[in-house]
Design a protein around this motif. Sequence first.
Motif, mmCIF file in Angstrom:
data_model
loop_
_atom_site.group_PDB
_atom_site.id
_atom_site.type_symbol
_atom_site.label_atom_id
_atom_site.label_comp_id
_atom_site.label_asym_id
_atom_site.label_seq_id
_atom_site.Cartn_x
_atom_site.Cartn_y
_atom_site.Cartn_z
ATOM 1 N N THR A 24 -9.906 -10.409 -1.969
ATOM 2 C CA THR A 24 -9.672 -8.603 -1.770
ATOM 3 C C THR A 24 -10.712 -8.030 -1.808
ATOM 4 N N TYR A 56 -5.729 -3.125 -0.278
ATOM 5 C CA TYR A 56 -5.381 -3.045 1.138
ATOM 6 C C TYR A 56 -5.187 -4.027 2.573
ATOM 7 N N ILE A 88 -6.963 5.337 1.849
ATOM 8 C CA ILE A 88 -6.521 5.218 0.917
ATOM 9 C C ILE A 88 -7.227 6.409 -0.453
ATOM 10 N N LYS A 117 2.122 5.085 -0.679
ATOM 11 C CA LYS A 117 1.891 6.488 -0.892
ATOM 12 C C LYS A 117 2.574 7.748 -1.821
ATOM 13 N N ARG A 176 -10.404 2.113 6.190
ATOM 14 C CA ARG A 176 -10.334 1.456 5.004
ATOM 15 C C ARG A 176 -10.209 3.183 3.843
ATOM 16 N N PRO A 209 -4.191 1.331 -4.102
ATOM 17 C CA PRO A 209 -5.187 1.059 -2.988
ATOM 18 C C PRO A 209 -6.684 -0.496 -2.645
ATOM 19 N N ASN A 232 -2.422 7.267 -3.651
ATOM 20 C CA ASN A 232 -2.385 6.330 -2.941
ATOM 21 C C ASN A 232 -2.067 4.712 -4.182
ATOM 22 N N TYR A 246 -2.968 -5.032 5.469
ATOM 23 C CA TYR A 246 -3.994 -5.020 7.203
ATOM 24 C C TYR A 246 -4.478 -6.100 7.500
ATOM 25 N N LEU A 262 0.856 -0.776 0.123
ATOM 26 C CA LEU A 262 -0.076 -0.119 0.305
ATOM 27 C C LEU A 262 0.684 1.535 0.266
#
Length: 850
Positions: free
Chosen positions: A566, A533, A604, A496, A600, A530, A527, A537, A494
């Motif tokens: 996902t 994610y 993102i 950024k 979330r 995204p 991001n 996490y 992820l």
Amino acid sequence: MRNNLSKITLLFVIGTIIYSCSLVKRVPESKKLLVKNEIYINDKINKEERINNLLVQQPNTKFLNYPFGLTLYNIAKPNPDSSYQAWLNKKPNRINRLNRFLSAKQVERLGKSFFVSGLSKFIKETGEAPVIIDEKKAQRSKDRLSGFYYNNGFIRNKVTLSIDSIDKKKGKISYKVNTGKPYFIDSISKFIETPIVDSLYALEAKKSFIKKGEQYNFSNFDNERKRITQYLRNNGVYHFQESNIKYDAIIDDSIQKIKVNLKIEDRLVKKGDTLIKKPFGVYKITQVNIFTNNTSKKERNQFNDSVTYRNFNIYSAGKLKYKPKAITNAIFIEKGKLFSDNDRTLTSKSLSNLKVFNYPNIEYIEDPADSTNSSLIANIYLMSKPKYVWQPSIDVTTSDIQQFGISGRMAFTWRNLFKRAETFELSTKGNIGSSRDLANPNNVFFNISEYGLEGKLSFPRIVFPLNTRKIIKKEMLPTTTATIGLTSQRNIGLDKENLTGIFYYNWAPKQGNTIRFDLLNIQFIKNLNPENYFNVYTSSYNTLNNLAQLYNVDPDYLDDNNNLTTQGAVDFINDVENGVITFPSDDNNYKIIRSIGERRLRLIENNLIVSSSITFFKNTKANLLDNNFYSIRTKIESAGNLLSLFANTKNEPLSANGNKTMFGIEYSQYIKGEVDFIKHWDFGKKNTLAMRAFAGLAVPYGNGQSIPFSRSYFSGGSNDNRGWQAYSLGPGRSGGINDFNEANLKLAYSLEYRFRVGGNFYSAFFTDIGNIWNIFDNVTNKEYTFNGLNSLEDLAVGTGIGFRYDFDFFVFRLDLGYKAYDPSREIGERWLKGINFGKTVLNFGINYPF
């Protein structure tokens, strides 16, 4: 019941006796502890703080009417070193036994250790020694009371004092003041020897603080001395001082009147062994000499480079490193002008504002070439700061996402970059951290990394295509600053990137007032992955996946192992929020799933914000010790208008929400305004009442349907409503069901009474009122929105007590907050249901919240 009552009474009596005896534990037999001061004004007791503060001796500080500081002092051993030696020698073999385990030096050092003597010393220094009644100090208090009333017009006042015993080793002091009748100014005359001073005084005589018919007040005479001195010294009277002003007062007791005669005699000048009178003169500046790069007075006449620019003579011990205009623009002392203290003060401030010199040294000498003795030469000595500065730093951090992190920063500063006193700072920063929430297949401890680069260029002037000097004068010490920064964050999937750029101006219209105008403020957050994610996490994914097994989830959301994909995790959250999957009213899983989804989206979220703003700040605080002041900050910000013009010229596709985009990202468009007001009242004895009121509103329009998270408001936390944790209050009466609760309207009010407990310990009682709401945006649920005055019922009230320790250079703060009024509860359950120790909200902070 009678037995219990008798036991309680006995315990109360015993406790009272112990308490009473313990307070005078360190009071010598022949002395008395001061427990009370009484002041009677014309036979009426007076409890005004300003009058009580005149007394030299005050009783020991009390906390909840208890002398906590004195008790601490009494607990400590008076001589811990001697007590330790007495304990060693009490038994003959004790030292020998200790020497078997410790050396002789260690036994000696043990007596100086924290637990043997250090603790007692710390308690003693933290506490307060008993205030013993001192007759000499009482007499000084009496004289101060008499002087106070004399200075306020009660010329013939009389003050008496008496010291009375009120218990064993305890006493009080009573002061009785008979003010008499007030005296008034009957007439004002003047005698001024120097004609030019007499003429200047006449021009400003109407502004005098001393007025006929008013009650005598010494402060008016003091202020008039300062006014006359400042006025004359700012109009060329170089040699004039406050001591040159004298007043003769003729008091007529029969009618309580005072005749005042203002006297300004010629100045005394030493000639040989005698003093002669000489009239004051008005001086003009004939030369302004500027010396740069000097390290001592010996080098003031050693210069290798010089230049004359606009009547300024600039000298340098080495090669001149500055363009003349850069220095002379900061100088208000000019050839041909009259001598002025204001010009000297402004010059000092302006040269310091360049940030390339240490504090300047400015001196005046009489021009020997002027036979009229009415000219001055101004010499300004400047010492350059180092051109290059390197500042490394390192920090250890922690947060909800990053459980442990190490960050470092290196800043390189170049002063006088273009030889016009510009300052350029280039800084780099890096961070490595560890997070339990991130996917970590290789079991690497540091699984988060972030690095960034920022450049900052400051100009000691306004940089603008048009001339702004008529609007923003150089007396306002204007500066221009441009910054640009790029940050890249790698979270193993992820990723950024954050680009920021600001171009802004600062200036001070007058003392205590500052204005900041952000011409352009750019924030671009993107991001890169995204969709990855829930691979990053994993704890959030595991929680969501376990909950999905309990409900009727669409099979398309699952993989072959019956786990959420996902994308299926995202679809599952959407179904829950859209009501496709329903929950019983008492099911807490809905809140958990919603929080995961909200977290979330925030993590993102891509943002493109281009804004302009203007901020006005006024602060009346005179110095660091001033606790009787107010400050007000107002800000207006507008975003998206410039991008809206560019978007109309480009043919970029609309977003999924039907909004315009730039670089593939929806840009924000809103207008925002806020007011922050702080007021402090000083009650003396380190007691202060502090108040803060805040109101802010951000309204989206055009391309915006909501406010970006970075520009929205939240409530709760150590500097806000302390009955709630940060981001946990609101919006409205919704109950703070998200991880990050935010909205676009905020109202807040705080009141805090701060007082000293003893030593460096302080405490406070506080009440915080406020909440956030949605208004004029895409949120329609009435529990979240502001619906007129009825929504003021949603204002949450937090209250509690705070404890602070003053380390001189900063204050460590612990506040215990409680929910006194919780708008998220049912109407009949809102008041006082959150006040118990089990629901304490701990707030830690450095320095005061406002």
